[in-house]
Write a protein that holds these residues in place. Structure first.
Motif: not given
Length: 166
Positions: A67, A70-71, A73-74, A83
């Protein structure tokens, strides 16, 4: 090593206990020294990236590695390559006490969550601030000495502000 096991057939006694302690001691792996993790980028860039990761963790609460990735990358963090690189930086931040890693049990599985490092209560902060001047600083590391100096400076500034109000 039958002679270490004691006299009787029970396996007890001092010799057996000593053997068990030695066996347990040498069968354990050595703990990882997380303060010596290489962040794979220059220190200034690592500090900038870790600030952005810390902001993500404070905004979105305790997060798993997936998670958090993902944050990240955003958010489009510059300098964060992959990662795996993010996991190295999170481990580096853990060693510097910027984030903490907690384990929660969900059924039969474990979930490891990263969250910002905070003191548990204000009472523990007061205890450390009051006992900071009484404790010798010779046996502690550079990071802990810096933290003690910051706490003493904050306490002195608060005392000056309180004196100025009265």
């Amino acid at each position: 090593m039958q002679f270490l096991r004691g006299g009787g057939g029970g396996g007890g006694g001092f010799g057996g206990t000593a053997w068990e302690v030695l066996r347990r001691h040498f069968s354990r792996k050595r703990a990882v020294n997380v303060r010596r993790i290489n962040p794979k980028v220059p220190k200034e860039e690592a500090v900038a990236i870790s600030g952005r990761l810390l902001q993500i963790l404070t905004d979105h609460g305790p997060l798993t590695v997936g998670n958090t990735w993902n944050h990240a990358k955003d958010a489009g963090i510059d300098g964060l390559n992959s990662k795996t690189h993010m996991k190295i930086l999170l481990k580096w931040m853990t060693g510097r006490r910027a984030v903490k890693l907690t384990c929660t049990h969900v059924g039969n599985t474990k979930k490891f969550l990263y969250s910002p490092y905070t003191e548990d209560s204000s009472a523990s902060k007061e205890e450390t601030a009051s006992s900071a001047s009484a404790q010798p600083t010779q046996g502690i590391g550079k990071y802990a000495r810096a933290q003690l100096k910051k706490q003493e400076a904050a306490a002195a500034a608060a005392a000056e502000a309180a004196a100025a109000l009265h």
